[in-house]
Design a protein around this motif. Structure first.
Motif, PDB file in Angstrom:
ATOM      1  N   ALA A   1      73.117  60.856  24.733  1.00 46.94           N
ATOM      2  CA  ALA A   1      71.932  61.223  25.516  1.00 46.94           C
ATOM      3  C   ALA A   1      72.208  62.436  26.390  1.00 46.94           C
ATOM      4  CB  ALA A   1      71.482  60.034  26.369  1.00 46.94           C
ATOM      5  N   LEU A   2      73.328  62.427  27.101  1.00 49.52           N
ATOM      6  CA  LEU A   2      73.620  63.560  27.979  1.00 49.52           C
ATOM      7  C   LEU A   2      74.008  64.795  27.177  1.00 49.52           C
ATOM      8  CD1 LEU A   2      73.729  64.400  30.961  1.00 49.52           C
ATOM      9  CD2 LEU A   2      76.191  64.084  30.851  1.00 49.52           C
ATOM     10  N   ALA A   3      74.786  64.603  26.117  1.00 52.39           N
ATOM     11  CA  ALA A   3      75.179  65.745  25.292  1.00 52.39           C
ATOM     12  C   ALA A   3      73.953  66.429  24.702  1.00 52.39           C
ATOM     13  CB  ALA A   3      76.124  65.289  24.182  1.00 52.39           C
TER      14      ALA A   3
ATOM     15  N   ALA B   1      69.657  72.473  27.022  1.00 52.09           N
ATOM     16  CA  ALA B   1      69.655  73.365  28.191  1.00 52.09           C
ATOM     17  C   ALA B   1      70.625  74.527  28.022  1.00 52.09           C
ATOM     18  CB  ALA B   1      70.015  72.565  29.447  1.00 52.09           C
ATOM     19  N   GLY B   2      71.317  74.572  26.873  1.00 50.27           N
ATOM     20  CA  GLY B   2      72.298  75.631  26.660  1.00 50.27           C
ATOM     21  C   GLY B   2      73.571  75.430  27.456  1.00 50.27           C
ATOM     22  N   TYR B   3      73.933  74.170  27.661  1.00 50.46           N
ATOM     23  CA  TYR B   3      75.124  73.856  28.444  1.00 50.46           C
ATOM     24  C   TYR B   3      75.993  72.885  27.653  1.00 50.46           C
ATOM     25  CZ  TYR B   3      77.419  74.085  33.041  1.00 50.46           C
ATOM     26  OH  TYR B   3      78.282  74.350  34.078  1.00 50.46           O
ATOM     27  N   ARG B   4      77.167  72.557  28.193  1.00 48.26           N
ATOM     28  CA  ARG B   4      78.127  71.727  27.480  1.00 48.26           C
ATOM     29  C   ARG B   4      78.657  70.615  28.372  1.00 48.26           C
ATOM     30  NH1 ARG B   4      83.848  71.882  26.616  1.00 48.26           N
ATOM     31  NH2 ARG B   4      84.016  73.595  28.124  1.00 48.26           N
ATOM     32  N   MET B   5      78.744  69.426  27.801  1.00 51.47           N
ATOM     33  CA  MET B   5      79.342  68.293  28.494  1.00 51.47           C
ATOM     34  C   MET B   5      80.859  68.381  28.340  1.00 51.47           C
ATOM     35  SD  MET B   5      78.366  64.276  27.974  1.00 51.47           S
ATOM     36  CE  MET B   5      79.188  63.988  26.413  1.00 51.47           C
ATOM     37  N   THR B   6      81.580  68.343  29.450  1.00 49.74           N
ATOM     38  CA  THR B   6      83.028  68.545  29.396  1.00 49.74           C
ATOM     39  C   THR B   6      83.838  67.254  29.536  1.00 49.74           C
ATOM     40  OG1 THR B   6      83.111  68.929  31.788  1.00 49.74           O
ATOM     41  CG2 THR B   6      82.812  70.861  30.365  1.00 49.74           C
TER      42      THR B   6
END
Length: 254
Positions: A93-95, A101-106
């Motif tokens: 879900a978060l990924a 949003a053009g971002y990455r889960m780290t």
């Protein structure tokens, strides 16, 4: 010394808000985002991701039991495979929202009762950590001190960043003591700051029993849902900056 400063964010639900996420995002280097099971919802998750991206703050999935009413702090019994599926569901879900949003889960972390149970039980930690590795072997697990999680992560080829919970007491083994115990949650700001200073100065923490134990950490966690969280985070940031640099764990472990 490089230290990550992080907070648990996105813990509202629908029109209800908890904590001061925007203010905390100006102070932390990473955020653990509730994924809808213990708190949060799709809209809050999306908003938190986009706020973090705008400030260059790392985001991680904060996964817990499906327990909105109990805020994920009540122990629950699940079949190991079912619980692993719950973990993967929240990571996905978060990924997904981060990708949109053009971002990455780290990174990721286990919340509340789920985190406490996994930290103390190798048989539970193994399938949960394996689920994280199956989803994305590049994720970092952010966890309070736990041999069970560390050993499971080593077997699964995952990196673990130890996080010091500045406002939570721990036992002689480094595990968090139950919240039901007196002073398990440390409310006095000066006491929290004294713990942070001790950690930074000599790499130790005083346990619940009064014993000084060594603890090597990469991150300091402050809970965003406690009164005065922003002021305390600002002060802790100053203490950390006086001893070193604030660097997210993704850059520390690159």
């Amino acid at each position: 010394m490089d230290i990550d400063l992080n907070a648990d964010l996105g813990e509202g639900f629908g029109p209800w808000r908890m904590g001061e996420d925007e203010a905390l995002l100006e102070l932390v280097s990473s955020a653990n985002v509730a994924c809808g099971f213990h708190a949060g919802d799709a809209v809050i998750m999306d908003r938190t991701v986009r706020l973090a991206k705008a400030r260059g703050v790392d985001i991680g999935a904060h996964v817990g039991f499906p327990d909105l009413q109990g805020f994920g702090r009540r122990p629950m019994q699940f079949d190991a495979r079912e619980l692993a599926c719950h973990v993967i569901y929240q990571l996905g879900a978060l990924a997904g929202l981060a990708q949109a949003a053009g971002y990455r889960m780290t990174h990721m972390s286990f919340h509340g009762a789920l985190g406490n149970m996994a930290a103390a039980d190798a048989a539970l930690a193994e399938p949960l950590v394996r689920a994280v590795a199956d989803f994305d072997p590049g994720l970092i697990i952010s966890s309070s001190a736990s041999r069970a999680i560390e050993q499971a992560a080593e077997r699964c080829g995952l990196r673990v960043a130890t996080s010091f919970l500045a406002d939570r007491a721990c036992g002689d083994d480094g595990l968090l003591v139950p919240r039901k115990l007196p002073d398990a949650v440390i409310h006095e700001p000066e006491a929290v700051l004294a713990r942070v200073r001790q950690l930074l100065q000599d790499g130790s923490v005083t346990s619940y029993s009064g014993k000084k134990i060594a603890m090597r950490v990469q991150s300091i966690l402050l809970h965003g849902d406690t009164p005065g969280a922003v002021a305390l985070a600002r002060t802790v940031r100053g203490v950390v900056e006086s001893a070193g640099r604030i660097v997210p764990i993704s850059r520390q472990m690159a």
